[in-house]
Design a protein around this motif. Sequence first.
Motif, short mmCIF file in Angstrom:
data_model
loop_
_atom_site.label_atom_id
_atom_site.label_comp_id
_atom_site.label_asym_id
_atom_site.label_seq_id
_atom_site.Cartn_x
_atom_site.Cartn_y
_atom_site.Cartn_z
N GLU A 20 34.02 31.74 37.83
CA GLU A 20 34.35 32.75 36.82
C GLU A 20 34.10 34.13 37.41
O GLU A 20 32.96 34.49 37.71
CB GLU A 20 33.48 32.54 35.58
CG GLU A 20 33.88 33.43 34.42
CD GLU A 20 33.09 33.10 33.17
OE1 GLU A 20 32.70 34.05 32.47
OE2 GLU A 20 32.84 31.91 32.90
N SER A 22 33.82 37.24 36.42
CA SER A 22 32.86 38.17 35.83
C SER A 22 31.41 37.74 36.05
O SER A 22 30.49 38.54 35.85
CB SER A 22 33.12 38.31 34.32
OG SER A 22 32.93 37.08 33.66
N GLU A 84 40.05 34.94 31.76
CA GLU A 84 39.65 35.10 33.15
C GLU A 84 40.28 34.03 34.03
O GLU A 84 40.65 34.29 35.17
CB GLU A 84 38.13 35.06 33.28
CG GLU A 84 37.47 36.40 32.99
CD GLU A 84 36.08 36.48 33.60
OE1 GLU A 84 35.92 37.23 34.57
OE2 GLU A 84 35.19 35.78 33.11
#
Length: 217
Positions: A20, A22, A84
Amino acid sequence: MTTNVDIAATLHRKYGVLVEPSSLSDEVVQRLAKKINYPRITSWQTLKDWSDRVLGEGESVRFLLPQSPGRNTHFGTLRFLSEEARELVEHIAERQVDQAIGQLEEAEEDVDFDDEIEAEVAVFAPGAAEVEAITSSAQRGLNTLHALLEESDRWEPVIAARIEDLLKQHRSTEEVDTLSVMSALLDQLNKPIKAIRELNEKRSADVARSMAPAVSN
């Protein structure tokens, strides 16, 4: 400028996992932006081994893994959680297209072990229990409630009581959706908070009226 998505795409190419974007810290992005030689990791090593050696000591990230949300989950929630993943997949696809049409990439001197990843994935047979423990994380609401109950001695007794009420409601259920059961817990905790707020507002209004000067006829 190297972005979180760039690093996540590189980690996918090197190790065959979707990170992921972020969840990558600024320190990790800066460290990997200049990295040339990535360590070789076998399928039998642990996630901690991979994280410490690739990302840096003590670093951790979240992974984009298959989930089975409850059927009462709002579709907007799925879209939000998938955003995302969509950006990362598009970025990876763009890289593949660039390679396909012959655009040159920056030269890398590290050993490319993409083929080794494919071979290991074909050979490695993950334990069903370990796979289930990861992919069923969205269906571990009761485990979450039990864990919260163990920590409840730090909070007001009403919180433990609400958790116990929810566990009783699901005592005949093997597992429940985490989002659903946590929403139910917050709904329960919100009721006394709302009642206290309304009582305080009423008291404030009563005090204001009592202090207002009397109007003479």
